[in-house]
Scaffold this active site. Structure first.
Site, PDB file in Angstrom:
ATOM      1  CD  GLU A 135      32.914   4.802  29.549  1.00  0.00           C
ATOM      2  OE1 GLU A 135      33.835   4.299  28.897  1.00  0.00           O
ATOM      3  OE2 GLU A 135      32.480   4.312  30.624  1.00  0.00           O
ATOM      4  N   PRO A 136      28.401   7.696  30.442  1.00  0.00           N
ATOM      5  CG  PRO A 136      26.545   6.344  29.975  1.00  0.00           C
ATOM      6  CD  PRO A 136      28.009   6.495  29.685  1.00  0.00           C
ATOM      7  NE  ARG A 268      41.631  20.760  30.156  1.00  0.00           N
ATOM      8  CZ  ARG A 268      41.936  19.990  31.188  1.00  0.00           C
ATOM      9  NH1 ARG A 268      43.092  20.158  31.806  1.00  0.00           N
ATOM     10  NH2 ARG A 268      41.101  19.058  31.597  1.00  0.00           N
ATOM     11  NE  ARG A 293      16.123  50.189  21.785  1.00  0.00           N
ATOM     12  CZ  ARG A 293      14.868  49.898  21.451  1.00  0.00           C
ATOM     13  NH1 ARG A 293      14.487  49.956  20.185  1.00  0.00           N
ATOM     14  NH2 ARG A 293      14.005  49.531  22.375  1.00  0.00           N
ATOM     15  CD  GLN A 367      20.365  43.077  31.794  1.00  0.00           C
ATOM     16  OE1 GLN A 367      20.190  41.874  31.666  1.00  0.00           O
ATOM     17  NE2 GLN A 367      19.546  43.855  32.480  1.00  0.00           N
ATOM     18  CD  GLU A 394      38.242  19.906  24.180  1.00  0.00           C
ATOM     19  OE1 GLU A 394      39.466  20.031  24.326  1.00  0.00           O
ATOM     20  OE2 GLU A 394      37.654  20.171  23.129  1.00  0.00           O
ATOM     21  CB  THR A 396      33.760  21.604  34.532  1.00  0.00           C
ATOM     22  OG1 THR A 396      34.530  21.144  35.658  1.00  0.00           O
ATOM     23  CG2 THR A 396      32.909  20.457  33.987  1.00  0.00           C
TER      24      THR A 396
END
Length: 414
Positions: A135-136, A268, A293, A367, A394, A396
């Site tokens: 929710e907010p 998870r 490259r 990079q 799910e 942090t």
């Protein structure tokens, strides 16, 4: 030597190798070529979901096969290959899984039989489902959920009011699993999960669609509930079970957890596998690029600075995969008749490590490509954008560390 001493193996069995090859083929030929297009559109890729459903890569049968896999490895193998193709499309194919996990883990057998088929639809008419928890003002802090569910005894209905944020498939799904509080005084222990089918229930609607940094082919939106009246039998687990759990909580007795966290804990390691897929895509691309490259008269991989980056990327990928596989194998212990207790938060370890590796590996890929890596002409910038969400949703990375710290120490680390 005892016979059982020789049973340990990290080699995939024939079924696992076949699944890996099959999913990789679809990811390589169908998902990967479409990734940039759907990322730019920021639209849900229904044609690809339908194609996946037609060949059996999206649907209930495949999901159940992975749920009941005694090794626990079919799910991470599947997810790594899908997300290697493209994370946005991968999330479109996998977003239904959260709602399915909630129903499978918390529903009665009758509810599982009724709702799981509706989450996926059919091969000719695929559907998606949504899990609505955040929710907010309630993200990592699920105890702050303000959406309420009040029981109307006269009609045997639950009346739900509130707003949900960050709902994957929110609004475009029929089946929505909504977490609401039935007793605000109990915090997270006063929560319950409800099935709210949009096709049947008035008062549920899609709010604003979220414009995201990454996984832009996946639909994310707010979901609003305004006096949504839900039949009593749509409460996952049933009212008797809920009443018993609430009574226990009011007496101050311990509980196994709440409706949101139970779903997240089960999923998870799967998020870790998703992060692995994106990171491996970036590593593969950067490795091929470095071998082709040329700068200053030689391939850039011949420079130690580049070669060491790639060596570290590969090492971190393999280390993270082992953590994901371990947690997935432990989670399937019950199916083998030998349940494993996550004594050191192994599921959170897997998600934490793999998601952080995903961000680091995709950043290193940019990079290695230099200026080219920063442009949309090359896919690594998309991989980098897609990987970041894995450290956020799910749970942090900070929450994962908190869970791990509390588990290994037995101390309520604030």
């Amino acid at each position: 030597m005892k016979p059982e001493w020789s049973t340990f193996s990290l080699e995939l069995n024939e079924e696992q190798r076949e699944l890996q090859a099959w999913v990789h083929d679809f990811a390589e030929k169908t998902i990967r070529p479409a990734g940039a297009e759907w990322d730019e559109k920021e639209e849900f890729p229904w044609p690809i979901v339908k194609e996946a459903a037609e060949i059996g890569l999206y649907g209930l049968d495949g999901t159940l096969s992975m749920f009941i896999d005694p090794t626990g490895l079919l799910t991470p193998i599947f997810l790594e290959e899908i997300f290697w193709g493209d994370a946005g499309i991968g999330m479109a194919l996998q977003g239904t899984g959260l709602a399915v996990s909630a129903i499978f883990g918390q529903g009665t057998p009758e509810q599982i039989n009724e709702w799981l088929p509706r989450c996926y639809g059919s091969a000719s008419d695929p559907q998606v489902a949504a899990f609505c928890s955040s929710e907010p003002n309630a993200g990592s802090d699920v105890s702050n959920i303000r959406t309420t569910a009040k029981y109307d005894e006269a009609t045997d209905e639950w009346v739900i009011n509130g707003s949900k944020s960050w709902a994957t498939n929110g609004g475009i799904a029929d089946v929505h699993v909504v977490i609401a509080t039935v007793d605000p005084t109990l915090g997270s222990r006063g929560h319950a999960a409800f099935v709210v089918p949009k096709s049947e229930i008035k008062g549920i609607s899609q709010g604003a669609k979220v414009k995201k940094h990454g996984i832009r082919a996946s639909h994310t939106a707010d979901v609003n509930l305004d006096d949504a009246r839900v039949p009593g039998r749509y409460l996952l687990g049933g009212k008797d079970k809920l009443d018993a759990r609430l009574a226990k909580a009011r007496e101050g007795k311990t509980s196994r957890g709440n409706a949101s966290m139970a779903t997240f804990e089960a999923s998870r390691p799967a998020v870790g596998a998703m992060a692995l897929g994106v990171a491996r895509a970036a590593y593969d691309y950067a490795l091929d690029y470095a071998k082709e490259r040329e700068q200053f008269g030689r391939k850039i991989i011949e420079n130690q600075a580049i070669a060491f980056k790639l060596a570290n990327m590969k090492t971190e990928l393999d280390a993270a995969r082992l953590l994901v596989w371990r947690a997935s194998w432990m989670g399937a212990g019950t199916l083998r008749g030998a349940p494993h207790k996550f004594e050191n938060a192994e599921g959170s370890m897997a998600k934490y490590k793999a998601s952080e590796v995903g961000v680091k590996v995709t950043e290193e890929a940019i990079q290695i490509l230099g200026g080219n890596g920063y442009t949309r002409e090359y896919p690594v910038e998309r991989f980098h954008r897609d990987s970041k969400i894995m450290t956020i949703f799910e749970g942090t990375s900070e929450i994962q560390q908190l869970v791990i710290a509390r588990t290994i120490s037995g101390v309520r680390v604030p």
